[in-house]
Each structure stands twice: as structure tokens, then as C-alpha cells.
Write a protein that holds these residues in place. Sequence first.
Motif, PDB file in Angstrom:
ATOM      1  N   ALA A  53      41.129  43.900  47.482  1.00 27.45           N
ATOM      2  CA  ALA A  53      40.190  44.163  46.375  1.00 27.45           C
ATOM      3  C   ALA A  53      39.047  45.083  46.807  1.00 27.45           C
ATOM      4  N   TRP A  54      38.819  46.159  45.997  1.00 25.79           N
ATOM      5  CA  TRP A  54      37.630  47.027  46.116  1.00 25.79           C
ATOM      6  C   TRP A  54      37.073  47.191  44.703  1.00 25.79           C
ATOM      7  N   MET A  55      35.811  46.852  44.583  1.00 26.19           N
ATOM      8  CA  MET A  55      35.171  46.900  43.261  1.00 26.19           C
ATOM      9  C   MET A  55      34.070  47.969  43.275  1.00 26.19           C
ATOM     10  N   LEU A  56      34.036  48.774  42.203  1.00 26.67           N
ATOM     11  CA  LEU A  56      32.958  49.744  42.030  1.00 26.67           C
ATOM     12  C   LEU A  56      31.938  49.145  41.062  1.00 26.67           C
ATOM     13  N   LEU A  57      30.746  48.896  41.582  1.00 26.65           N
ATOM     14  CA  LEU A  57      29.694  48.261  40.776  1.00 26.65           C
ATOM     15  C   LEU A  57      28.365  48.977  41.028  1.00 26.65           C
ATOM     16  N   ASP A  58      27.788  49.482  39.952  1.00 25.77           N
ATOM     17  CA  ASP A  58      26.491  50.162  40.039  1.00 25.77           C
ATOM     18  C   ASP A  58      26.490  51.240  41.126  1.00 25.77           C
ATOM     19  N   GLY A  59      27.555  52.048  41.135  1.00 22.40           N
ATOM     20  CA  GLY A  59      27.609  53.182  42.055  1.00 22.40           C
ATOM     21  C   GLY A  59      27.897  52.806  43.512  1.00 22.40           C
ATOM     22  N   VAL A  60      28.303  51.554  43.765  1.00 26.81           N
ATOM     23  CA  VAL A  60      28.620  51.125  45.140  1.00 26.81           C
ATOM     24  C   VAL A  60      30.037  50.534  45.171  1.00 26.81           C
ATOM     25  N   LEU A  61      30.816  50.956  46.189  1.00 31.08           N
ATOM     26  CA  LEU A  61      32.165  50.402  46.395  1.00 31.08           C
ATOM     27  C   LEU A  61      32.065  49.200  47.336  1.00 31.08           C
ATOM     28  N   HIS A  62      32.465  48.018  46.803  1.00 32.67           N
ATOM     29  CA  HIS A  62      32.395  46.792  47.591  1.00 32.67           C
ATOM     30  C   HIS A  62      33.811  46.314  47.951  1.00 32.67           C
ATOM     31  N   ASN A  63      33.967  45.874  49.201  1.00 35.57           N
ATOM     32  CA  ASN A  63      35.176  45.116  49.537  1.00 35.57           C
ATOM     33  C   ASN A  63      34.765  43.696  49.891  1.00 35.57           C
ATOM     34  N   PHE A  64      35.758  42.818  50.224  1.00 35.29           N
ATOM     35  CA  PHE A  64      35.460  41.393  50.296  1.00 35.29           C
ATOM     36  C   PHE A  64      36.068  40.762  51.546  1.00 35.29           C
ATOM     37  N   ARG A  65      35.398  39.721  52.008  1.00 32.13           N
ATOM     38  CA  ARG A  65      35.931  38.952  53.124  1.00 32.13           C
ATOM     39  C   ARG A  65      37.198  38.210  52.675  1.00 32.13           C
ATOM     40  N   ASN A  66      38.006  37.840  53.652  1.00 36.87           N
ATOM     41  CA  ASN A  66      39.211  37.009  53.404  1.00 36.87           C
ATOM     42  C   ASN A  66      40.261  37.679  52.520  1.00 36.87           C
ATOM     43  N   GLU A  67      40.215  39.014  52.453  1.00 34.83           N
ATOM     44  CA  GLU A  67      41.259  39.762  51.734  1.00 34.83           C
ATOM     45  C   GLU A  67      41.526  39.199  50.330  1.00 34.83           C
ATOM     46  N   VAL A  68      40.483  39.211  49.526  1.00 32.93           N
ATOM     47  CA  VAL A  68      40.613  38.730  48.146  1.00 32.93           C
ATOM     48  C   VAL A  68      41.552  39.652  47.375  1.00 32.93           C
ATOM     49  N   ASP A  69      42.417  39.041  46.566  1.00 33.50           N
ATOM     50  CA  ASP A  69      43.281  39.802  45.671  1.00 33.50           C
ATOM     51  C   ASP A  69      42.449  40.177  44.436  1.00 33.50           C
ATOM     52  N   GLY A  70      42.359  41.467  44.135  1.00 35.07           N
ATOM     53  CA  GLY A  70      41.553  41.944  43.010  1.00 35.07           C
ATOM     54  C   GLY A  70      41.943  41.332  41.682  1.00 35.07           C
ATOM     55  N   LYS A  71      43.216  40.862  41.575  1.00 33.34           N
ATOM     56  CA  LYS A  71      43.673  40.287  40.311  1.00 33.34           C
ATOM     57  C   LYS A  71      42.966  38.964  40.019  1.00 33.34           C
ATOM     58  N   LYS A  72      42.399  38.345  41.092  1.00 31.34           N
ATOM     59  CA  LYS A  72      41.658  37.100  40.871  1.00 31.34           C
ATOM     60  C   LYS A  72      40.258  37.376  40.311  1.00 31.34           C
ATOM     61  N   LEU A  73      39.816  38.623  40.457  1.00 30.38           N
ATOM     62  CA  LEU A  73      38.485  38.981  39.953  1.00 30.38           C
ATOM     63  C   LEU A  73      38.548  39.767  38.646  1.00 30.38           C
ATOM     64  N   SER A  74      39.613  40.499  38.445  1.00 27.23           N
ATOM     65  CA  SER A  74      39.718  41.405  37.283  1.00 27.23           C
ATOM     66  C   SER A  74      39.420  40.743  35.941  1.00 27.23           C
ATOM     67  N   PRO A  75      39.934  39.526  35.685  1.00 24.51           N
ATOM     68  CA  PRO A  75      39.660  38.938  34.356  1.00 24.51           C
ATOM     69  C   PRO A  75      38.175  38.721  34.082  1.00 24.51           C
ATOM     70  N   PHE A  76      37.400  38.590  35.174  1.00 21.58           N
ATOM     71  CA  PHE A  76      35.982  38.246  34.986  1.00 21.58           C
ATOM     72  C   PHE A  76      35.067  39.474  34.879  1.00 21.58           C
ATOM     73  N   LEU A  77      35.652  40.655  34.902  1.00 17.02           N
ATOM     74  CA  LEU A  77      34.838  41.854  34.694  1.00 17.02           C
ATOM     75  C   LEU A  77      34.309  41.891  33.264  1.00 17.02           C
ATOM     76  N   THR A  78      35.087  41.249  32.344  1.00 21.23           N
ATOM     77  CA  THR A  78      34.701  41.320  30.920  1.00 21.23           C
ATOM     78  C   THR A  78      34.454  39.952  30.293  1.00 21.23           C
TER      79      THR A  78
END
Length: 976
Positions: A190-215
Motif C-alpha cells: 500500500a502507498w497512499m497519496l494524501l495532501d501531496g505526500v506519498l505514504h507507505n506503511f509498516r507490516n506491508e499493509v494491503d491497500g485493499k484494506k484501506l481503500s474502502p475507507f477513503l470515502t
Amino acid sequence: MKVSTAQPFQIVYSLLAHEYLGYLFESYVVQLSPKGQLTLQHQNVSAMNAAEFADGLDARDFELIALTDQIQQDAVIKEFWAKKTTPADFFLKQYDQEKGDKALQERISQYVQNRMGQILERLQGKLVFIMGKDGEPTWKEIQVAPEPASVLFHFRRNPENTHYFPTIQYRGQRLDFQQRDAVMVCCQPAWMLLDGVLHNFRNEVDGKKLSPFLTKKFIIIPRQVEDSYYQRFVAPLVESFDVHARGFDIRSERYQAKPHLIFSDVPAGIGYDAPEDSRRSTITDASGEQIHFDVAFQYGNHIVRNHDKRVSVQLEKTSDSYVFHRLIRDLENEQVFIRELQDRALEVRNGRAVLEKATAFKWLHSHAEELARLGFTVQQGSSSGKDYFIGTVTVNVGITENNDWFDIHGTVRFGEFEIPFVKLRPYILQKRHEFKLPNGQIAIIPEEWFTQYLELFAFSEEHHHSLTLKKHHVALVSDLENGNLATVTMSRKLEKLRGFEVVEDKPLPAGFRGTLRPYQQAGYNWLHFVQDYHFGGCLADDMGLGKTIQTLAMLMQRVESGAAGGAASLLVMPTSLVYNWLSEAQKFTPNLRILTYTGTYRDKNVEQFADYDLILTSYGIVRLDAELLRAYKFDYVILDESQAIKNPSSTTSQAVRHLHSRHRLILTGTPVENSTMDLWSQMSFINPGLLGSQAFFRKEFLKPIEKEKDEVKTKRLHALIKPFILRRHKAQVATELPEKIENLSYCRMTEEQQSCYEETKSYYRNKILQSIEEHGTASTQFMLLQGLTKLRQIANHPRMADADYEHESGKLREVVRMIRNVVSEGHKVLVFSQFVKHLEIVRHALDEKQIEYAYLDGNTRDRQKEVARFQETEDLRVFLISLKAGGVGLNLTAADYVFILDPWWNPAVEAQAVDRAHRIGQERTVFTYKFITKGTVEEKILALQNRKIQLVSDLITTDEAIIKTLTKEDIEELLG
């Protein structure tokens, strides 16, 4: 718009959204202004032109350029689509909502995501931008966060449902990312672009676990799917991430690891965590030929089967809630146990090992006690298709000599169960590994027993639930004892046989006329050796070494000693050999009473056999009189040229196999002519059961030896038959042989040939004798020569005198038979005839048998070329030569057999032919055979030669010169 390398420039990486491929990066170089600011002048950079800009790039840039090249749409299409297409066609077809290829889309997504992940982890410290809608690569600059963020997953369980949402922490501060136009640039990882910053995550989070909560703020899990959701989704989250729970417990626990080795016949790929239904359905289809070992560890009351994570989560459902047991594992200690297994040759990878079923149970039987001492619990998986026995397995076999056989007794122990050894017979022979125990468990028969006891079961016979083995299997019994596979009890006589080194020397019978060469005496002794132990024997000496004389001496001794008990012996042979045997017997054993049991008018009465010592007959007669001959018990049944029974299913083979006798013997120079099955048929005649059933032999010996060239099986077969075959090649006994051995081979005419001969003889006899009465012998010389020539031709083959003759010739049959024998023994033979016509007939017969030959007569132009071909070609073993063209001037030392097809007056001419092979340079004994047709002018000329030695020894070279010396009495005898 080109960027000049002569002016300052900057490498940048621009993020864009592709309609089908998702977020991608492209690489650009941008010209810098004199003040060092980015200008609008830019140029795409790829592996094709990167070298031009090398001064402004570092090693990481070259890696990034290569990776961005790989995710451009043209590169992706080329990677996944071999056919020529346009991007528009490709994406419209493959990504169509209804007809698109979903599997291909998934593969492409994994490919792109993998490379995007590699790009993102290399972007730290680089200039990164979002691409403008007009394609401007430096539209909006974004940053790469210097360190990863953390995700905390929250679960709120209430009476109706569970609320689930994540929170993100970055540098101790909570990141508000929901409904803030954040995007997932990459999902795995998972790499998320938020407020002009690219963030990655500890423990190799799968982005699909975060995607639903963007909206959305949270997800609701209804109570009716709670069990499944907690097991399949929440438990893995608790295992890998920080989880904050309300309404259920998460407990971190530590225990000492206890190893479990769980085995099952479930095929690879079906995990223990798979749904029960999927496992059961797969078991139904499983072949069961493999055993799968799963290494698990017990922590407290929980079994852990995943081997790569330090934390394992087990879900426990309570009466009104859930407890997640978060087990902190001791991975180092687990590895110690796994190494113990690997040290014992169980290759464990990712917590699993697979072995062939027989090997697996052999391993379990060998290591079960040791594993228990190490602390392992060995158990069968609940999903296994069968209930297997894994206790101690032992076998105890005893073999005791009885009168004419060995008794086999033994027991097999599977734990508490004792099974009679004989019950394993069908399992070993049919290679069935699974044996059902009285308690219903399946015991696996150890793999080595299928080799160790296969021959014992194959060669033994079952009588009333016990096994017996014939005495001729003494070598097999010895092998079992020497390998500690059986306890053996046998008589002193048989013990002596096992350790014998020299065959006892036996005196020749008083009635034997002649002497035996040393190797023939050894053969005579050997015949007594196999006789003493009631074994059948195969005397397989090369042609010409005297199998006949050795056999006759042995039969004479049987009669003189009274061992035959008044019973006659039966000697079966091809029809053409009857007269040869009779002639040899009259010469060497004149006291033997011999009956020639042949011909259409034979007396079909076995009672007459009591008046004889030896009955000579043919294979054809045995086939016709099978029922009759079966009524008499012979002392010996001996088969000459025993390859005649090489086909075990033939009528001849079956007829001789049912004859009754005290002893059996076969004589052959070629025990194997075409196939290893030839050997089975002949060995089964002399020692029934020696090589097992025909089906067993075909499977265990014939196929491995002939198709797979299995040397171990070949050696094993030789070991089984070695005690019963005496085979000497000419080269082995060369020092005991004179330089040249001459033989006469008598041939019997066929009925059609004899009829033709008698008719021609009567015609010339009457005409010639009448002429002698009227004009004297001088006037009949031409007519006599003409008549004798005609009779000689018919004695060879009537077709030489009558082109319309369509039947066979006895001499041709015998000549072809002996040529085949010589060739199959690996020797070379010169075949001489005075008649080119005769050679043509032989040629035709050899062509039919597909035997290659060289040929020379008066019309051969390049004699030396044909000679060289014969001398130098290893596989060319037959040379047909006309006596006149090849009797002198040729050096043919490659041959060690010489056949004279039509002997005549002057032995000097024949001697010259023999000397083509027997001359300087010849290192082997030369065997010569003269083929004489019985009851013809050929035989009578031999008798004349013996009476008139001087006449035929003189330098007389023409028929006319000899005919002039013949008296009226000589002529009457020739035509008598």
C-alpha cells in the motif's frame, strides 16, 4: 521538445492515472533555466536514450527508468499479448465490462503493481510530480514521506453488528485521510497519496484494506456473517497488525512449543485451514500414492500450522463473544525441531514434506520411537482418507528342506497383530502396498519386501495355506539366508552344494569307444553333477564342441550302472539330425540299444521302449504322439536344438513339457535366438518354476532387460540360471582343440524329394546297367556321369534338376538351420558348393530369413572387394562361394566355420576350400561340416572313398578320371 545536454537539466518522475492500468509513473528530463529553475522544456527519457543524459543521472535513476519503461502501455501489451494489435483494440476488448478477460486483467494488475511498488520504494530524494491534464510532467510537486506510517484497525462489537475502521498514525500524529481526496497509488504494497505526500506503511499493509475507507467512515459487519468474518478476516489482521477491540478480547499468550508431525493422504495444495467440504471432495479423487507431512506446534491448547509468522492467532468462540488468542511463538525453537526431522532425511519446506506412500511409512516405522523421545507427537490428520497403522512392523521367515522341496513358513507382525507370511503373497506379487488389519486399519507393506521376497513368492507354490519351493531354487534360498531375510535348515548334501567349487570327476563307461577332450570330460562330469541333485541341465556349448558325444557318454553310463532302472531315455531333435545322432551313437556307444521312432509307419506302441536304452525321435513326432508318449516314464528326456521350444505357447513346447521323466536335459548352442522369453521356455522345461510364471518373467525380467537395458535385472537372471547352464565358447577351450575339426552332417530327404530321387535313380540304373551288359563299362561313362550329376542335384535340392519342383529339401533345411546357429553364436562361416544353382537356392533362403551374406562365383568381377567386405565387416557373417571360383587364392581367416554343401570324389578339392579359412593368420580352431544326404549317391561315394583310400588320395582332379576306374560292382553299389 528536445532537452539539450549542453545545458543544465533535471530528471523528474511524473505520476499519472491510466484509464485501465491504474496509477503509473513516467520518467522525464526537464531543461533548467539559468537560475536553476524547471522550465516547460521537457523530454521523455527511457532506456533507449538514457545514456545521452548519463551525466545528470545516478544508478537509482537508471533503475527507475528501466522500471517505468516496463509499465508503459505498449510494454504491457507486448508482455501479455503476442498478436499484433493497437492499444485501443487491446484495452477495449480485454477490459470490456461483460466480455473482458478477467484473469488476464488480474495478471496485468499484479505485474503493474509489483513494478509500481519497486518504483515507489526508490523515489526517496527524487523530484516527484503529478502530471497535468495537458501532459505537463511537472504540474504539481509531491513528496515521499521519509518513514512509514502505522495502521491501527478498530473493531467495535455491539449487540446488532460490528463496526470496523482503520486509523493511521504518522510520527505520533493521527492522519485524517477519510473523505480527504486521498488515493491509493499502489495496493500491494500500500502507498497512499494524501495532501501531496506519498505514504507507505509498516507490516506491508494491503491497500485493499484501506481503500474502502477513503470515502466512508466505517464498515458494518452484520451479526449473521460475524463467525466467518472474524475467522477469515479479523484473525489474520490480529496476527499481523495492531488491532484495537471493543466487545471481544484479544489476549497475547506465551507457551513452550511442543512439536506435532501430522500425516495425511490429502494431496498437496489442500491446506488444513481449508474448508472441510473442499478437503473431503479432494480426498475422494486422490490417488493416495503420496503421504503429506505437516509440521505443527502446540502452544497451550492450540495447534499452530503456519510457519513464517512470529504471532499466530487462534479464534475461540465463547457463549456470548469471542476471544482471539494471540500466541507469541518461539520460532528459533521450532527450527530446532524441524532440523531434527531434516537430519533424519525428511525434507521439510514451509512446514510441509511429501513422500511416496511406501517411503513415508518406511520412514515412520524407522523413526517413530526416536521422534517420541524427542518430544514429537506423531498423528494422522483428521482429513486423511484412510486410517493407517504406524506401529512396529517385523517379519520372520523360515525355510526348511523337505524331500524334494523347501517348506516356507513365517509370520509378519504389525504391532499386536500376527499375520501368516503366506497371506502377503498376492500383495507382493501384485505390488499392492496396503494390507487391511483385523481392526480395520491399513498397514503399509515395507517397500523393500517387494524386492526381497518377490522371487520367493513368485517361484513358490501354495498348498493348503502353506508355501513350497523346488530344490533347484537353492541359490535363492542361500541369497535369503545371506541377506538375513530367512532362517534356513537344510541337509548336509545340499549344504555341500552351496559351497562347491569343483565338480567331481566321473569315470567313463566301459562301453564308450573313444576319448573325451578335457573340456568334454568336464561337461560329462557336469551332466552327472546336475543329475545327482535332480536338477535339469542345459548344455549350451558352441556348435562343434561335442554336445552329442558328452551326452552319449552320460547315457551309456546310466545304462551300465543300472541307474536308468531299465527305463529308456527319449532324445528329441529336428528330423534332420536323427541320422547324425544314430551315426555318432554307432561310433562311440555301439552297445546302446537304439530305436529310431520316426516316419509315417512307426510302431505306435510305448511297450516296445522297454527293449531299448535310447529312443530317437523328432519334435514333429512328439507333437503328433503327445498323448501316447505321455504314458511312458522315461529316464531322461533330452531336447537337442532346444530353441525349437522357444515359443512357450507353441504346440511343440506344450507337448514336450508334459512328458514324464526322472531327468531333463536340453542341448543348444543358442539358448537365446530372438528374445529373452526363449530362455524362459527352455529353463521352464528343465526346471519347472525356476523363473516363475510367464507373466511374472515378462514383467520382472523380459521388459526391464530388453526395453530398459536394466543391468541389475540382467545380472539377477544370470545368477538364477547359472547353476543349470554349462556354456563353453570355442575361444574358451581353444588350447584343447586341434587346429581343424572335421564333421559329417547327415541330412534326411523330404518325402517329395525322396520320391523324385528314386524315380531318377531307377531310370538311370536300368539304362546304365543294360548298356554295360551290351557294350562294357567304357561306353557308359558319359551316361554315368550325367546320371550321377542329376542324382547329386536332387540330393541337394530337386529344383536344381527340375525348375517346377515346389517342395522343400532336407539338406537346405539343415544348412539354413546350422547357418543360423553359427551366426547367432557370433561366428563366421564359408559356405562352398560346386553348383552355382545350389548357391542361388541358398541365397534365396537366406534372404527370406533376413540373414546378410557376401557372395562370390565365376561371374563376380571384383573378388577382392567382396573378400574385404567379409573380412572387415563384423556383422557380415556368411560368405557363399562357388568351389571352382573360390577354392584357391583367397584369404578368409575371419571365418572359423566351413560348410561343404555337396562333397564329391576328391577330398583334395574340399581341402583347398577349407584352407581358405585354415591358413596363416587364423588364430582359432576351424570346424568343417560336410553335408551328406542320407540314402543317396553322396553317402555311397563316402563308403567308396573309405574302401579306396589310395584312389581318392591321388592327384585326381576330374570326375571323368575317377569314373574310368569304377568297376561294374562299384557302379551297381552307387546306383543301388
